[in-house]
Design an enzyme around this catalytic site. Structure first.
Site, PDB file in Angstrom:
ATOM      1  N   HIS A   1       0.838  -1.207   0.000  1.00 33.34           N
ATOM      2  CA  HIS A   1       0.000   0.000   0.000  1.00 33.34           C
ATOM      3  C   HIS A   1       0.872   1.256   0.000  1.00 33.34           C
ATOM      4  O   HIS A   1       0.624   2.194  -0.753  1.00 33.34           O
ATOM      5  CB  HIS A   1      -0.911   0.015   1.237  1.00 33.34           C
ATOM      6  CG  HIS A   1      -1.910  -1.110   1.252  1.00 33.34           C
ATOM      7  ND1 HIS A   1      -3.261  -0.901   1.305  1.00 33.34           N
ATOM      8  CD2 HIS A   1      -1.750  -2.450   1.204  1.00 33.34           C
ATOM      9  CE1 HIS A   1      -3.893  -2.061   1.299  1.00 33.34           C
ATOM     10  NE2 HIS A   1      -2.990  -3.016   1.252  1.00 33.34           N
TER      11      HIS A   1
ATOM     12  N   ASP B   1      -6.260   5.522   2.076  1.00 31.57           N
ATOM     13  CA  ASP B   1      -6.422   4.131   1.695  1.00 31.57           C
ATOM     14  C   ASP B   1      -7.904   3.810   1.777  1.00 31.57           C
ATOM     15  O   ASP B   1      -8.567   4.199   2.742  1.00 31.57           O
ATOM     16  CB  ASP B   1      -5.635   3.258   2.679  1.00 31.57           C
ATOM     17  CG  ASP B   1      -5.200   1.961   2.049  1.00 31.57           C
ATOM     18  OD1 ASP B   1      -6.081   1.215   1.633  1.00 31.57           O
ATOM     19  OD2 ASP B   1      -3.982   1.718   1.967  1.00 31.57           O
TER      20      ASP B   1
END
Ligand code: UDP
Length: 482
Positions: A22, A122
């Site tokens: 990520h 995110d």
């Protein structure tokens, strides 16, 4: 005469989940937005920031090149000595969700200056939408998984409501799942995201992944690291819930088109061992299989030994990333490494703790990738035109590998096959020799489409421009509201 003072650049807060896959993707996005003149604050967990600054050129590459670029850190709520890998990674997600909301709010009010015009968080942090709404800041989600995995996650509630979960043991694994639109003909129980294997549909991981994904329409937009020619049909289905999607991938290819060669940053949590590039230079073209399991997957010592035997027995050249924390039970059987493996590796193999993976995949000596099917690795392989052996472990990897094997025809899906040296040997030979022709055309074609999407006028390139324009207009709106 009055001079027009240009407006300050929009200030964007980028906030990834603290996992390398990520963080890497979001750093790439940060770089692309910085190149476009936006001002970025990148919010990292304390633990990950410490590792990144120890092993990569993050700080200097970003903060020196881009005025106003800053890193901030926040706790993930776990002690520094928590392993944060393998099956323990779920604990990171639960911890972040429970400790972050008040801290994020306080940082946005008191600490992050100038005020933020837009948050890109995110897409696994619905609490960030609550905080952004409370403070009146626009928020866009970035989900770093594939569109196909996102859609499977999104539909888990429908699968449960239709009584298709739980999975009833091993014999049930090949049952087709009917409630993920667009995948009715090929998605089996075994291809569902790994958390669906829990016996109880109320399991806390199922609930977490399901509710986080279902919250996506609450953000003003959804960024995905993919491209339309790869996942078009699934993207159309996602658009029925999240109309404003920005497909801007593959990010690493996108960076190469927008950032001068040699200027792109490298990120990683381990010291990159570049000696493997010199080793690759000495190998004949298209002879090496690259083996890597990403940043958090762990293997048992027994599996590692079977894999090693299989690689050596295949008689193919191999480059294998053996991360310092790859083996879950290091303290187990410490018996001597068989001579055959030592000799075979010396003759045809090379091992490193961490490789410059994107460069490795593009090296002319490499002609296949044995991967855990993490989305970044999968996309990097697509860009480089490398066929894959997929040996998925958890989360989205099960879905990705099904698409690689069944839908895109870019490799072999070995999901749920045990690590047996004979199976490894045969699969490596299948990919590199016996079945090679099956994949040449599809991998070449998809690689070309990937590059087309990020070139001038390509779908991902246009979407990135649209994202930048949308952020600019958010910033203008914010300043007129003040
Ligand atoms: N990676 C790398 N060197 C290695 C192994 C992995 O640079 O030796 C990078 C790889 O290029 C990818 C990332 O680590 O960008 C792994 O992300 P992925 O989504 O594939 O898997 P995860 O680590 O999230 O399981």
């Amino acid at each position: 005469m009055e001079q027009d003072i240009p407006p300050p650049p929009p200030h964007v807060l980028i906030f990834p989940i603290p996992a390398l896959g990520h963080v890497n993707s979001m750093l790439k996005l940060a770089e692309l937005l910085s190149v476009a003149g936006l001002r970025i604050t990148f919010l990292n967990s304390e633990y990950n920031h410490d590792r990144l600054t120890r092993h990569a050129d993050v700080c200097s590459r970003y903060t020196h090149r881009f005025p106003g670029f800053q890193f901030k850190t926040i706790t993930d709520g776990l002690p520094m000595d928590h392993p944060r890998v393998g099956h323990k990674f779920d604990e990171v997600l639960h911890s972040v969700k429970s400790v972050t909301p008040p801290l994020l709010k306080q940082m946005l009010i008191d600490d992050i200056k100038p005020p933020v015009d837009c948050i890109i968080s995110d897409g696994f942090m619905s609490f960030a939408v609550d905080v952004a709404n409370e403070l009146g800041i626009p928020i866009i989600y970035f989900r770093t998984i594939s569109a196909c995995a996102f859609w499977a996650y999104f539909c888990v509630r429908d699968i449960i409501d239709a009584g298709e979960l739980p999975i009833k043991g091993k014999e049930d694994m090949d049952r087709l799942i009917k409630n993920v639109p667009g995948m009715e003909t090929f998605l089996r129980c075994r291809d569902l995201p790994s958390f669906c294997r829990a016996e109880d549909p109320l399991d806390r991981n199922i609930q977490l992944f399901m509710s986080e994904t279902r919250s996506s329409p609450r953000a003003q937009g959804l960024i995905l690291n993919t491209f339309d020619d790869l996942e078009g049909p699934i993207l159309s289905l996602i658009r029925t819930h999240c109309p404003n999607i920005y497909t801007i991938g593959p990010l690493q290819a996108h960076l190469k088109t927008r950032v001068p060669s040699g200027m792109q940053s490298t990120n990683g949590f381990w010291e990159v061992d570049r000696s493997c590039m010199a080793w690759l230079d000495k190998q004949p073209p298209k002879t090496v299989i690259y083996v890597s399991y990403g940043s958090i997957t762990m293997l048992s010592r027994e599996d590692v030994m079977e894999l090693w035997h299989g690689l050596v027995d295949s008689n193919k050249r191999f480059l294998w990333v053996v991360r310092p924390d790859l083996i879950s039970d290091r303290d187990g059987d410490q018996s001597q490494i068989p001579e055959k493996l030592v000799v075979g590796t010396k003759e045809r193999g090379y091992m490193v703790g961490w490789a410059p993976q994107e460069e490795v995949l593009e090296h002319q000596a490499v002609s296949g990738f044995l991967t855990h099917s993490g989305w970044n690795s999968t996309l990097e392989s697509v860009v480089a035109g490398q066929p894959m052996i997929c040996w998925p472990f958890f989360a989205d990897q099960q879905v990705n590998s099904r698409f690689v094997g069944q839908v895109w025809k870019l490799g072999l899906d070995m999901k749920d096959h045990v690590y047996d040296r004979k199976v490894v040997e045969k699969t490596v030979n299948d990919l590199m020799v016996e079945k090679r022709e099956e994949f040449v055309e599809s991998t070449d074609r998809m690689s070309k489409l990937a590059w087309k999407s990020v070139s001038d006028g390509g779908s991902s390139s246009c979407n990135l421009d649209r994202l930048i324009e949308d952020i600019r207009s958010m910033s203008v709106r914010a300043s007129t509201d003040k």
